[in-house]
Design an enzyme around this catalytic site. Structure first.
Site, PDB file in Angstrom:
ATOM      1  N   HIS A 267      -2.506  52.834  81.559  1.00 12.96           N
ATOM      2  CA  HIS A 267      -1.566  51.707  81.562  1.00 12.96           C
ATOM      3  C   HIS A 267      -1.540  51.036  82.938  1.00 12.96           C
ATOM      4  CE1 HIS A 267       2.510  49.812  80.848  1.00 12.96           C
ATOM      5  NE2 HIS A 267       2.531  49.941  82.169  1.00 12.96           N
ATOM      6  N   GLU A 268      -1.410  51.834  83.991  1.00 13.85           N
ATOM      7  CA  GLU A 268      -1.364  51.278  85.346  1.00 13.85           C
ATOM      8  C   GLU A 268      -2.699  50.636  85.738  1.00 13.85           C
ATOM      9  OE1 GLU A 268       1.349  50.896  86.902  1.00 13.85           O
ATOM     10  OE2 GLU A 268       2.493  52.077  85.456  1.00 13.85           O
TER      11      GLU A 268
ATOM     12  N   HIS B 196      -3.080  47.100  84.593  1.00 15.79           N
ATOM     13  CA  HIS B 196      -2.481  46.090  85.476  1.00 15.79           C
ATOM     14  C   HIS B 196      -3.485  45.646  86.545  1.00 15.79           C
ATOM     15  CE1 HIS B 196       1.394  46.377  83.676  1.00 15.79           C
ATOM     16  NE2 HIS B 196       1.705  47.572  84.156  1.00 15.79           N
TER      17      HIS B 196
ATOM     18  N   GLU C 158       4.021  44.462  80.508  1.00 14.11           N
ATOM     19  CA  GLU C 158       4.162  45.872  80.155  1.00 14.11           C
ATOM     20  C   GLU C 158       3.657  46.141  78.738  1.00 14.11           C
ATOM     21  OE1 GLU C 158       4.791  48.217  82.207  1.00 14.11           O
ATOM     22  OE2 GLU C 158       5.197  46.835  83.841  1.00 14.11           O
TER      23      GLU C 158
END
Length: 302
Positions: free
Chosen positions: A144-145, A148, A219
């Site tokens: 997930h990070e 980004h 997100e």
């Protein structure tokens, strides 16, 4: 735009929101400078010097300031072999360069990414997160990070948040230091002392709303991209549920320290059950995130 060679799923909606946010931040700078120039016509060299310095600091140092504020400490593969190993696997899956890897000494279970580019990107996990998650759950969070970083929305958020954070600091200093007690008269410096906290408060409010415009969508986009990349949306859903549930057990003092950086975190930290922070949360609700992951899981099973 994400790099062409990254295997993270592209997101045109995210790209459009990033462009809009950066345009509005640029417009905010123009208005900020215009107001100061109109109020202090004879002091334009000082004003341009200050705003130019802020712009340079925002671009070159915002990622370091954010990482420092959240307590990130870069670690080597020898110091954190499991964390580095997970990042290495994600980089291989996504076909993208490895970011700097860091750990933050905090019991708040969370993770975040900062950086103005892939070369300067940093991905950090807290000790609280590393202690609580299973390997496949940790992989989902870090994927997930890393999303980004791949989509470059971390750079937009880092730069966008800097102006708001700086304006908030200036406003608090003004309130505590008593700028308003100065008697400016016709002195440009005195007028500037009155204008800075006032404009800073306005800038902080607008920057806050701009980051929220982007943050909730980014997100959901990162959850979606991470689930598709790893092929295990259930692991990410498990991590989300576990981390959100553990937040209630964290001391209020620790949550209060983490709260200003919620826009960067995997899961927001709130020091109170009812607060304006929850009303204007930088993240979608847990139910929204789990519902999206459930749909992705159903699509993958078909």
């Amino acid at each position: 735009m994400p790099r062409a060679r990254s295997r993270y799923a592209p997101d045109r909606g995210l790209t459009g929101r990033m462009v809009t946010t950066m345009f509005l931040i640029g417009l905010l700078y123009v208005v900020f400078v215009g107001v100061l120039l109109a109020a202090l016509r004879g002091s334009w060299p000082i004003i341009l010097l200050i705003t130019g310095g802020l712009f340079i600091a925002q671009f070159w140092f915002s990622d370091r300031i954010a990482a420092y504020g959240m307590g990130a400490r870069e670690v080597t593969p020898e110091q954190a072999p499991e964390l580095h190993g997970t990042i290495d696997r994600i980089c291989a899956l996504a076909d993208m360069p490895k970011p700097k890897v860091a750990i933050a000494e905090s019991d708040v279970p969370n993770a975040f990414a900062t950086g103005r580019s892939e070369k300067t990107a940093l991905v950090c996990a807290t000790t609280g997160l590393l202690r609580r998650l299973e390997p496949e759950e940790l992989e989902g969070v870090l994927a997930h990070e890393m999303s980004h970083v791949a989509h470059r929305d971390v750079a937009v958020m880092t730069i966008a948040s800097f102006l708001g954070v700086l304006a908030g600091i200036v406003t608090r200093i003004a309130l505590w230091g008593g700028f308003a007690r100065s008697r400016p008269g016709n002195d440009p410096a005195g007028i500037l002392l009155l204008l800075i906290p006032l404009i800073s408060a306005v800038v902080y409010a607008i920057s806050f709303l701009l980051t929220r415009l982007l943050s909730r969508y980014r997100e959901l986009s990162a959850d979606r991209a991470a689930a598709l990349l790893t092929g295990r949306p259930s692991a990410l859903a498990s991590a989300l549920t576990k981390v959100s549930g553990q937040m209630a057990r964290i001391p209020t003092e620790d949550l209060r320290k983490a709260e200003p950086y919620n826009a960067f975190y995997f899961v927001p930290a709130f020091s109170a059950k009812e607060s304006l922070g929850r009303l204007f949360s930088s993240h979608p609700t847990l139910e929204q995130r789990l519902d999206q992951l459930s749909r992705i899981s159903a699509d993958l099973s078909r």
